[in-house]
Write an enzyme that holds these catalytic residues in place. Structure first.
Site, mmCIF file in Angstrom:
data_model
loop_
_atom_site.group_PDB
_atom_site.id
_atom_site.type_symbol
_atom_site.label_atom_id
_atom_site.label_comp_id
_atom_site.label_asym_id
_atom_site.label_seq_id
_atom_site.Cartn_x
_atom_site.Cartn_y
_atom_site.Cartn_z
ATOM 1 N N ASP A 1 0.661 -1.120 -0.056
ATOM 2 C CA ASP A 1 0.119 0.090 0.080
ATOM 3 C C ASP A 1 0.854 1.311 -0.075
ATOM 4 O OD1 ASP A 1 -2.066 -1.431 0.091
ATOM 5 O OD2 ASP A 1 -2.600 -1.324 2.226
ATOM 6 N N LYS A 2 0.261 2.172 -0.632
ATOM 7 C CA LYS A 2 0.952 3.570 -0.580
ATOM 8 C C LYS A 2 0.646 4.316 0.785
ATOM 9 C CE LYS A 2 1.324 8.282 -2.352
ATOM 10 N NZ LYS A 2 1.043 9.212 -3.451
#
Length: 650
Positions: free
Chosen positions: A283-284
């Site tokens: 994930d960012k």
């Protein structure tokens, strides 16, 4: 075990301008004739408190909105003035985004009453640790560099001036017409010359060096060893045979996705990104910890990046003889904080016990379908229909909602002129999917859309098709649970040694819902023998597709299909409720906090707010947001979360 219908908060689907969205809804209603029963939980929706990092709303507005293929396209130097304004106007734009029900996410498996909480109020509230095949959980807990007599001295990293480095980088990357760079040796000695030679060869792969006398002065001359291929192929002869060819390390990153991180590392190391390998993308908007391998870059060089990179830390270095392979992991371990929760202790206990004992529906999460008013599955469907004019139109046409200002202008130009070259001029960032398609149309012409579309990288093109498969799967699983509940029944599918077989009547008691799989549509899968098998056919017929002919005339777009478990039971589930007063303080220690010796803030026993800290492990290709959705019973879409944030901001 009871199944309940999802409740939403004023989240009726907006009428799209072209009616496509409503058509999709009508098709689903035709397939699912049973009336849906709501959950009268009476749950309230709490709104967001002050955001110490970036609020979800700010994050959605200021970060890069994913384009059609769900990939982030960013250019940090671009101004985004078109989207400045008050939060309400941004929320109005987000009304055109997707909600969970738009992509078939409608059911829950637990019977507890839903409650609210804030997901990712701070990106540090969401921490992911990769789990390797052998069960080892990646942690950053060691900054030391393996001792190696072959490593260059520390002076290698400081002997070149910034100006020298700039000139050498331009030479290395063929950014000017110079064929060599000459560096004068000040305070000349053999030792000094040796260090400069080592520095250039180590820091600028592909360059060779020699010493020359010019007007009585010594110069180190840097030049290209083997043309442009040298940059892509790290130097073989400078790597000790006794050392493994790959340096493995743990990457700790904050608020960056994996590909962005690798692009940054490759830029600082002056190498091609393709010499890095990893087991999965992370994930960012999170803190993530994962293993990375890089070909013939020393741990010493990597460790030096810790001094100059923001939001990255590298450690736990080792040399091995193999790279990492995508997908070769057991899963990920999540530590998640849900802030400002409204649930009672009993509600939380019921929710978490259900997550531990029953699990959650293994839906494909919202990030699979994009964020604009044109979902990625619609483009995938048009590809499968061989309707290339529709593919082109869906990618390039104007649409309501939040997008970069330059994309809006590009779409307007396209709608007005249908001139790919003119529309392309409106794009300062050409590597987005719209830019790639326009470039292809300019090159191949409007009558050869297939070739023009082929300019888009293969993985991005296939994302559209996978999005459509995911859309079908989500809808079919919701119908399977609605019609048959949470028991294995005759006609369901299970996997035996990797092969799908139907459950027979006399064998049904040997299986549970946790054994049942459902197919993603394709030419190499079988379907359930009960009425859900027919529902698959009906859904594809409504989309002008033949379930018995999923081979495409273009081989890349032929779908073989796959199987996916419908219920996932997380492992290593634990939780605690903590009280706090200050929304800016962290509620647990990260790997970096522990390495730096940061003490955890002292929390009050009876604070103004309550948070649920939860931990669990999931297998690959499952969505943590879907597990959290099951706990809260709230819509996790950006559209809904933005509306909740905006309500508070008013």
């Amino acid at each position: 075990m009871e199944t309940v219908e999802m409740t939403t908060v004023s989240l009726k689907r907006p009428h799209s301008e072209d009616g496509v969205a409503n058509a999709d809804e009508i098709k689903r209603q035709k397939i699912s004739e049973k009336p849906k029963t709501g959950n009268n939980s009476g749950q309230s929706v709490e709104t967001v408190t002050e955001q110490p990092e970036k609020s979800l709303l700010e994050d959605a507005k200021n970060e890069i909105i994913p384009n059609e293929e769900g990939e982030e396209q960013e250019d940090e130097e671009l101004e985004d003035s078109d989207e400045d304004g008050d939060p309400e106007s941004f929320a109005d734009m987000m009304k055109h985004g997707l909600t969970e029900s738009d992509v078939g996410i409608t059911k829950f498996v637990s019977s507890h009453k839903g409650f609210s909480g804030i997901l990712k109020e701070r990106y540090s509230d969401f921490v992911v640790h990769e789990i390797a095949k052998d069960g080892h959980v990646s942690h950053l807990d060691d900054f030391s560099v393996p001792v190696d007599d072959e490593d260059p001295s520390e002076e290698t990293f400081t002997v070149l001036s910034d100006e020298d480095k700039k000139r050498l980088e331009e030479l290395q990357l063929f950014k000017n017409k110079e064929t060599s760079v000459a560096i004068e040796v000040i305070e000349d000695s053999k030792e000094k010359r040796t260090i400069i030679h080592q520095a250039i060869k180590s820091l600028f792969p592909g360059l060779e060096t020699k010493t020359e006398d010019r007007d009585g002065k010594k110069y180190i001359i840097a030049y290209h060893a083997a043309g442009k291929k040298a940059l892509a192929n790290p130097r073989k002869h400078s790597w000790p045979k006794s050392r493994g060819s790959y340096c493995h390390f743990v990457l700790y990153k904050e608020n960056k996705d994996t590909m962005d991180a690798i692009n940054v590392l490759s830029k600082f190391l002056r190498v091609k990104p393709n010499i890095f390998s990893y087991m999965g993308t992370k994930d960012k908007r999170a803190i993530t910890v994962q293993e990375i391998a890089v070909l013939r870059i020393t741990a010493q060089r990597l460790a030096h990046l810790n001094k100059c990179l923001m939001n990255f830390k590298l450690g736990n270095f080792s040399y091995k003889n193999h790279p990492l392979k995508l997908g070769e992991l057991q899963g990920n371990h999540f530590t998640v904080v849900l802030r400002n929760i409204t649930g009672t202790d009993d509600q939380i206990e019921q929710a978490m016990q259900s997550l531990r004992e029953i699990g959650f529906i293994n839906y494909y999460g919202m990030q699979r379908f994009g964020t604009t008013a044109v979902p990625t599955y619609q483009i995938g469907r048009a590809i499968l229909q061989n309707n290339w004019n529709e593919v082109m139109d869906l990618i390039l046409k104007p649409r309501p909602g939040a997008e970069k200002g330059y994309l809006v202008k590009c779409r307007e130009e396209w709608a007005k002129t249908k001139d790919p070259a003119a529309a392309l001029k409106k794009l300062p960032v050409k590597r987005c999917v719209e830019g790639q398609l326009l470039r292809g149309l300019s090159k191949y012409g409007m009558k050869n859309i297939i070739s023009a579309f082929g300019i888009i990288p293969r993985n991005n093109r296939l994302m559209y098709i996978h999005s459509y498969q995911s859309y079908v799967w989500n809808n079919m699983v919701s119908k399977r649970i609605e019609d048959y509940g949470l028991k294995a029944i005759p006609g369901d599918l299970i996997l035996k040694g990797g092969t799908a077989v139907h459950i027979e009547e006399d064998d049904v008691d040997n299986y549970t819902i946790h054994d049942v799989v459902m197919p993603l549509p394709g030419f190499d899968v079988i379907y359930p023998k009960h009425k859900i098998g027919e529902a698959y056919k009906e859904m594809l017929v409504a989309d002008n597709l033949d379930i018995n002919n999923m081979r495409h005339k273009i081989r890349d777009y032929s779908l073989s299909g796959a199987y996916r478990k419908i219920i996932i039971r997380p492992q290593n589930v634990s939780w605690e409720v903590v009280a706090y007063d200050d929304p800016k303080i962290p509620l647990f220690s990260t790997d970096l906090d522990k390495l730096e010796g940061k003490p955890l803030p002292v929390l009050p026993t009876d604070g103004q707010f309550r948070a649920l800290k939860m931990e669990f492990s999931l297998p690959p290709s499952t969505y943590a947001t879907m597990a959290i959705r099951e706990v809260l019973k709230m819509d996790t879409s950006i559209k809904n979360q933005t509306q909740l944030n905006t309500t508070w901001l008013r």
